[in-house]
Design an enzyme around this catalytic site. Sequence first.
Site, PDB file in Angstrom:
ATOM      1  N   ARG A  95       0.944  -1.419   0.076  1.00 54.19           N
ATOM      2  CA  ARG A  95       0.430  -0.006   0.263  1.00 54.19           C
ATOM      3  C   ARG A  95       1.137   0.887   0.147  1.00 54.19           C
ATOM      4  O   ARG A  95       2.334   1.484   0.345  1.00 54.19           O
ATOM      5  CB  ARG A  95      -1.261  -0.449   0.600  1.00 54.19           C
ATOM      6  CG  ARG A  95      -0.523  -0.588   2.311  1.00 54.19           C
ATOM      7  CD  ARG A  95      -0.339   0.272   3.249  1.00 54.19           C
ATOM      8  NE  ARG A  95      -0.475   1.795   3.496  1.00 54.19           N
ATOM      9  CZ  ARG A  95       0.898   2.384   3.752  1.00 54.19           C
ATOM     10  NH1 ARG A  95       2.088   1.978   4.229  1.00 54.19           N
ATOM     11  NH2 ARG A  95       0.450   3.666   3.816  1.00 54.19           N
ATOM     12  N   GLY A  96       0.096   2.360   0.087  1.00 48.29           N
ATOM     13  CA  GLY A  96       1.002   3.809   0.104  1.00 48.29           C
ATOM     14  C   GLY A  96       1.416   4.329  -1.780  1.00 48.29           C
ATOM     15  O   GLY A  96       1.532   3.287  -2.638  1.00 48.29           O
ATOM     16  N   ALA A  97       0.671   5.388  -2.134  1.00 49.79           N
ATOM     17  CA  ALA A  97       0.796   5.419  -3.332  1.00 49.79           C
ATOM     18  C   ALA A  97       1.769   5.216  -4.447  1.00 49.79           C
ATOM     19  O   ALA A  97       1.771   4.615  -5.290  1.00 49.79           O
ATOM     20  CB  ALA A  97       0.186   6.698  -3.381  1.00 49.79           C
ATOM     21  N   ASP A 292      -2.092  10.366  -2.286  1.00 55.44           N
ATOM     22  CA  ASP A 292      -2.818   9.612  -3.215  1.00 55.44           C
ATOM     23  C   ASP A 292      -2.655  10.555  -4.322  1.00 55.44           C
ATOM     24  O   ASP A 292      -2.868  10.114  -5.394  1.00 55.44           O
ATOM     25  CB  ASP A 292      -3.715   9.411  -2.573  1.00 55.44           C
ATOM     26  CG  ASP A 292      -3.483   8.380  -1.308  1.00 55.44           C
ATOM     27  OD1 ASP A 292      -3.075   8.527   0.023  1.00 55.44           O
ATOM     28  OD2 ASP A 292      -2.921   7.052  -1.769  1.00 55.44           O
TER      29      ASP A 292
HETATM   30  O1  MRU Z   1      -4.836   3.332   1.878  1.00 55.47           O
HETATM   31  P1  MRU Z   1      -3.093   3.565   2.098  1.00 55.47           P
HETATM   32  O2  MRU Z   1      -2.238   2.597   3.362  1.00 55.47           O
HETATM   33  O3  MRU Z   1      -2.601   2.661   1.413  1.00 55.47           O
HETATM   34  O4  MRU Z   1      -2.945   5.410   2.511  1.00 55.47           O
HETATM   35  C1  MRU Z   1      -1.290   5.458   2.041  1.00 55.47           C
HETATM   36  C2  MRU Z   1      -1.534   7.292   1.721  1.00 55.47           C
HETATM   37  O5  MRU Z   1      -2.593   7.645   1.908  1.00 55.47           O
HETATM   38  C3  MRU Z   1      -0.605   7.675   2.062  1.00 55.47           C
HETATM   39  O6  MRU Z   1      -0.632   9.006   2.848  1.00 55.47           O
HETATM   40  C4  MRU Z   1       0.094   8.157   0.539  1.00 55.47           C
HETATM   41  O7  MRU Z   1      -0.343   6.951   0.003  1.00 55.47           O
HETATM   42  C5  MRU Z   1       0.933   8.754   0.469  1.00 55.47           C
HETATM   43  S1  MRU Z   1       2.585   7.800   0.394  1.00 55.47           S
HETATM   44  C6  MRU Z   1       3.653   8.802  -0.116  1.00 55.47           C
END
Ligand code: MRU
Length: 442
Positions: A95-97, A292
Amino acid sequence: MVNASRMAGVVEELRERSAAEANVLLGDGGRSEATTKRDSSGAPAAPTGFRTPFRFESDDTLLVIDQRELPHALVEEPIRNAAEAARAIRHMVVRGAPAIGQVAAIGLALSARQARSARPYARRAILHGAANILRIARPTAVNLRWAVDRLMARFAEIGETSPDGDAVAAALYDEAMAIVAEATDDHARLAEAGLAILPQPEAGPVRVLTHCNTGPLACGQFGTALGVVQAAHLAGREVKVWVDETRPYLQGARLTAWELQQAGVPHTLIPDMAAGPLMARGEVDVVLVGADRVAANGDTANKIGTYTLAVLAERHGVPFVVCAPLSSVDLATPSGADVPIEERSADEVLMIRGIPIAPRWTPVLNPAFDVTPAELISAIVTEEGVLRPPFGKSLAAAAKRRSRKRPPRAAPEPAAPEPATPEGATTDDATANGAPAEAATS
Ligand code: MRU
């Protein structure tokens, strides 16, 4: 005060570290014999060391850390094609963008590898199908669609019906690796830019409040908002991080606290609702968050709770800074109102690690992201520097600068529409009232 040469040294160190981590990630050195590390009793081993979220086990298999298991166990899951990558993304294994964009790209390249000896028209159908499954795995983070579109543009460039399956597979692999390598470089430059604007209290540490997880686990290398924190720590700056636990999925408690512990950065975990009183008491110097999707006007979609923080920050005169690479900026999305917001399973709110915390069948609303309007954002830190309002202008100019450095390939095909129910959604994705858990709503 951090002088320029000290800062350049820090960024160099970040680059070196990330190159070393990329070696583990991309080279042979990090191959493991088993996909799950276990201790002598056979139980999954507790994680140690600072880790990238994925690495190659062989030319055919990527291993991703199952982030659902952290911080209690380091379990790796194999990914051999786009379908497995899409599943891992949809179910939050990764996960994480930025990280999901990179894993999607590698998954698609692995599908091209599996289709090397297919007939050209069959290969084209396989890759288009694979790309669509990936694009809809999660709707909010634009990096996912961006990465897949980039690989498909490369496919179009070499000829979608090329009879040379090896050449297609090699080209898509190269493109995926370019995305990973560019992210490393971009995030280092972003950290450098962010470090330069970090407040400098006269005495004591700079007190940063952050939300969700924006470190290597979310980014592939050393992170965006947490990359700035790490750069400050490496520069010898005194830093203290308030870590929002980030209900309901607890990315802050489970992942950010773990990463900061690994990196040796002083931090304190707080319930999300403690952010307001801390700001009111003057105990927060800056809020640093990731993104995101940043819309063309600067409105920013990020983890649910981010908007609340931005409102609080404005109320208390605390700078609210978004740290996002330009791969998270979507100039084709005019404003935050146009960003699809993922809704996730009711179980994430009704339970913690399988333990119920509310009456069964309680109706639940679980939007995974929210939108912070541009007017609440003090700055957007990118690899092209610190952008200031009006973001419509500064984002467009930064995107132009970047594309001059890395000209885009042939225009990517239009993205598939973002459907209300992702293909392959399973019953464990269902909300309590039976609605699709990951529906894209505008
Ligand atoms: O649902 P997730 O855990 O994928 O959400 C991730 C986030 O909201 C982060 O803040 C976002 O991806 C930025 S990571 C550099």
